[in-house]
Scaffold this active site. Structure first.
Site, PDB file in Angstrom:
ATOM      1  N   TRP A  21     -39.298  43.119  24.388  1.00  0.00           N
ATOM      2  CA  TRP A  21     -39.109  43.424  25.803  1.00  0.00           C
ATOM      3  C   TRP A  21     -37.633  43.419  26.190  1.00  0.00           C
ATOM      4  CZ3 TRP A  21     -43.338  39.754  28.238  1.00  0.00           C
ATOM      5  CH2 TRP A  21     -44.608  40.295  27.981  1.00  0.00           C
ATOM      6  N   CYS A  27     -46.166  46.187  21.339  1.00  0.00           N
ATOM      7  CA  CYS A  27     -45.063  45.310  20.926  1.00  0.00           C
ATOM      8  C   CYS A  27     -44.983  45.211  19.412  1.00  0.00           C
ATOM      9  CB  CYS A  27     -45.218  43.931  21.555  1.00  0.00           C
ATOM     10  SG  CYS A  27     -46.730  43.065  21.083  1.00  0.00           S
ATOM     11  N   ASN A  41     -37.342  39.377  21.078  1.00  0.00           N
ATOM     12  CA  ASN A  41     -38.469  39.841  21.876  1.00  0.00           C
ATOM     13  C   ASN A  41     -38.270  41.334  22.161  1.00  0.00           C
ATOM     14  OD1 ASN A  41     -40.339  40.446  23.866  1.00  0.00           O
ATOM     15  ND2 ASN A  41     -40.007  38.566  25.017  1.00  0.00           N
ATOM     16  N   HIS A  64     -47.880  38.384  21.102  1.00  0.00           N
ATOM     17  CA  HIS A  64     -46.718  39.256  21.203  1.00  0.00           C
ATOM     18  C   HIS A  64     -45.943  39.203  19.892  1.00  0.00           C
ATOM     19  CE1 HIS A  64     -43.891  41.533  23.612  1.00  0.00           C
ATOM     20  NE2 HIS A  64     -42.916  40.705  23.316  1.00  0.00           N
ATOM     21  N   GLN A 112     -39.594  47.858  24.923  1.00  0.00           N
ATOM     22  CA  GLN A 112     -40.987  48.249  25.117  1.00  0.00           C
ATOM     23  C   GLN A 112     -41.207  48.803  26.517  1.00  0.00           C
ATOM     24  OE1 GLN A 112     -43.654  45.066  24.195  1.00  0.00           O
ATOM     25  NE2 GLN A 112     -45.512  46.191  24.743  1.00  0.00           N
TER      26      GLN A 112
END
Length: 647
Positions: free
Chosen positions: A292, A84, A290, A257, A78
């Site tokens: 990220w 997200c 995740n 998230h 991201q």
């Protein structure tokens, strides 16, 4: 559904092959006039946070490629955008080759050709499923950058660009990049697959997954099957205030998230000591990622935790265990239920032409909620709270012919993301059981079978097991007089017949072989029978069922096993041309060799008051024995009316 049965529709009329051929011939790089390299493609309400420059991949690295060393979830990180939900869905997509290649067609042909750099035209295309069709979205390769780095989604490989280009195509479909800031993972998963998404509240009081062992086991089994069937899943932790958004919890998880679920496994454990090899235990684990690419769960079974010492090296290898800060981690299923609040499952019922999994039968209907001051044409009646107008909404018939059928339903409205002047309508649907022979719209609210929640979401979903019979799905907005196109999809396991109901009652086309139209609608509802004669030497004495006959039409009821006092609550509707002709209800006993007649009731039903009439006729013989009483009494409700819009 998941199969491209016809060529995708070019989005905004742009045809990839024609444009690519044109720019190759001219020796120019494509510049997309429908999504220009300007702030209008980035924002609709914000100011630029800095000096954003649009650059082509060749300006960012020496050897750009569409895909480097294959594609995987690690290719998706991201950037400076709160999407997200989309990035998590993209990471999910990257795990499934068949799905990835459907969204990104001919990836090899779209890549840079190291041997013939002059063939590159700066043009790419991607496919997304929207409102019943696949769209082919063309983009140029100019990407937003800041300080010579990609500003939004990027790969961990500095010269790999498929995820950034995919995000740009989705931003174009959605109007601009800012429109991707905040969203629903379920929508992205459906757009990638053409599947149906189910959103599950993991902490709702009804199911109470964390404290209800049976419910928790049922959900775990479902998640495991979905993971094995390559269905896409996502989980998140809801927030209750703006301050909580993307706040890190003590366990290392991020609120508000979206995490992609990449595996659900049963892991065997061995106790230490001499008897360890004979004393195996097991634990249920969920693997998440995740988007990220960092910030992972830090509790039990997290990367490098001591619990992994209980797992053999071979099993760790088969699970693909790596202890890196890459955003992917394992956690116990019980902790998953404790910490996460929302789960999204995107099912692709017919993902492949050849599959060992069961094939669902899909019915897709496109219509609209349309308000009209003329009640006959009004199709915007609002939810069931609006009793007087509810049944004016679009209706869909489900005819379950097998003894039982698993049914999944999804109601959708067009995506509003690109049109900020219009918000999602609050939509839902209500399913009720109707007469066993109904073929036209219902005008009377009957027993509820199933209902969805009402929510201002792009889609709502519900599923259930339906017994043999006919059901009507009433799709509605929450408030009446609200207009919008709608799409209803109904999936059945055993092949239930489905139909969009448009006729209020049978018309001349329904009776094309007859000289006259029906004058009266009559509903016959057989509630039960009592005191039937014993037929079988063993068991409950009889296995009775009904034949209900009127003016040449015969409808059969389900059989009630081993019962001399059966309850049916079985309804039929007849559109009658001659009310002087009787309605006959016969009771039969089901046998292995030959069924036997148990008695009948003959009803004249000549009243057309529209009011229900309770009847309790005793059974009699037929033919020469028509006057002879037979054991048993029926409990019946008959309603007849000349206004066929009342039944």
């Amino acid at each position: 559904m998941g199969i491209l049965s016809k060529a995708p529709t070019p989005f905004k009329g742009q045809k990839f092959e024609e444009l690519k051929k044109q720019h190759r011939a001219n020796g120019t790089l494509f510049e997309d006039p429908e999504f220009p390299a300007t702030n209008a493609s980035l924002f609709y309400s914000r100011q630029s946070p800095g000096n954003i420059e649009w650059k082509r991949p060749g300006d960012l690295c020496e050897n750009p490629h569409f895909v480097v060393a294959g594609f995987n979830s690690g290719d998706v990180h991201q950037g400076s955008l709160g999407n997200c939900w989309f990035v998590a869905a993209t990471a999910n997509l990257a795990q499934e080759k068949e799905l990835w290649e459907r969204v990104i067609p001919n990836a090899k042909d779209q890549d840079w050709d190291d041997e013939d750099k002059s063939s590159y035209a700066g043009i790419f295309h991607f496919r997304f499923w929207r409102f019943g069709e696949w769209l082919d979205v063309v983009i140029d390769d100019r990407l937003p950058t800041m300080n010579n780095k990609l500003f939004y989604t990027h790969s961990q490989e500095g010269n790999e660009f498929w995820s950034a280009l995919l995000e740009k195509a989705y931003a174009k479909l959605s109007g601009c990049y800012e429109n991707l800031d905040g969203g629903n993972t379920a929508d992205a998963l459906v757009d990638f697959t053409g599947g149906v998404a189910e959103s599950i509240d993991l902490q709702n009081q009804t199911d109470n997954f964390l404290n209800n062992e049976e419910k928790a086991k049922e959900l775990r089994s479902s998640m495991k099957k979905c993971a094995e069937r390559k269905f896409l899943m996502s989980a998140s932790i809801k927030v209750t205030s703006a301050e909580e958004m993307e706040a890190k919890t003590d366990s290392g998880l991020i609120k508000g998230h979206a995490y992609g679920i990449t595996a659900v496994k049963t892991v065997k454990l061995a106790d230490s000591g001499l008897m360890g090899m004979f004393n195996k235990q097991k634990i249920y684990l969920v693997r998440l990622r995740n988007p990220w690419g960092e910030k992972e769960w830090n509790g039990a079974w997290s990367d490098g935790s001591e619990e992994w010492n209980k797992v053999s090296e071979s099993q760790r290898k088969s699970l693909g265990i790596t202890f890196e800060d890459d955003g992917e981690f394992w956690m116990p299923y019980e902790d998953f239920l404790r910490h996460f609040t929302n789960l999204v499952v995107c099912r692709m019922p017919n993902k492949a032409l050849v599959s060992l999994q069961r094939t669902w039968h899909e019915n897709l209907f496109l219509t609209e909620w349309k308000h009209d001051s003329n009640r006959i044409h009004n199709r915007a009646g609002g939810c069931i709270n609006n009793k007087d107008t509810f049944l004016l909404n679009p209706q869909f018939l489900i005819n379950v012919e097998s003894e039982k059928d698993d049914i999944m339903l999804s109601l959708s409205q067009p995506d509003k993301r690109a049109d900020k002047s219009e918000a999602n309508k609050t939509i839902g649907f209500h399913i009720m059981e109707v007469e066993a022979n109904r073929t036209t719209r219902a005008h009377k609210i009957t027993t509820k079978k199933l209902a969805s929640t009402f929510i201002n979401s792009r889609s709502v979903f519900a599923k259930g097991t339906f017994e043999k019979g006919r059901y009507i799905v009433v799709a509605s907005t929450f408030e009446p007089q609200v207009e919008s196109p709608l799409m209803m999809r109904i999936f059945s396991d055993s092949g239930a017949k489905c139909k969009h109901l448009t006729e209020d009652f049978p018309t001349l086309t329904s009776f094309f072989c007859c000289k006259s139209l029906p004058r009266v609608a009559t509903q016959v509802r057989v509630l039960s029978a009592s005191g039937l004669e014993r037929q079988d030497r063993t068991g409950g004495g009889a296995d009775p069922y009904l034949y209900i006959k009127c003016e040449g039409e015969t409808v059969r009821s389900p059989t009630r096993q081993n019962n001399l006092n059966p309850e049916w609550d079985f309804s039929v509707i007849f559109y009658r041309k001659n009310t002087s002709k009787p309605i006959v209800i016969e009771v039969w006993n089901k046998n292995v060799v030959k069924d036997t007649f148990m008695g009948q009731a003959v009803l004249l039903a000549q009243s057309t008051s529209g009011q229900p009439e309770q009847m309790s006729p005793g059974l009699k013989g037929r033919g020469r024995d028509s006057g002879e009483p037979k054991p048993g009494t029926l409990s019946i409700v008959v309603t007849s009316t000349e206004d066929m819009r009342l039944l």
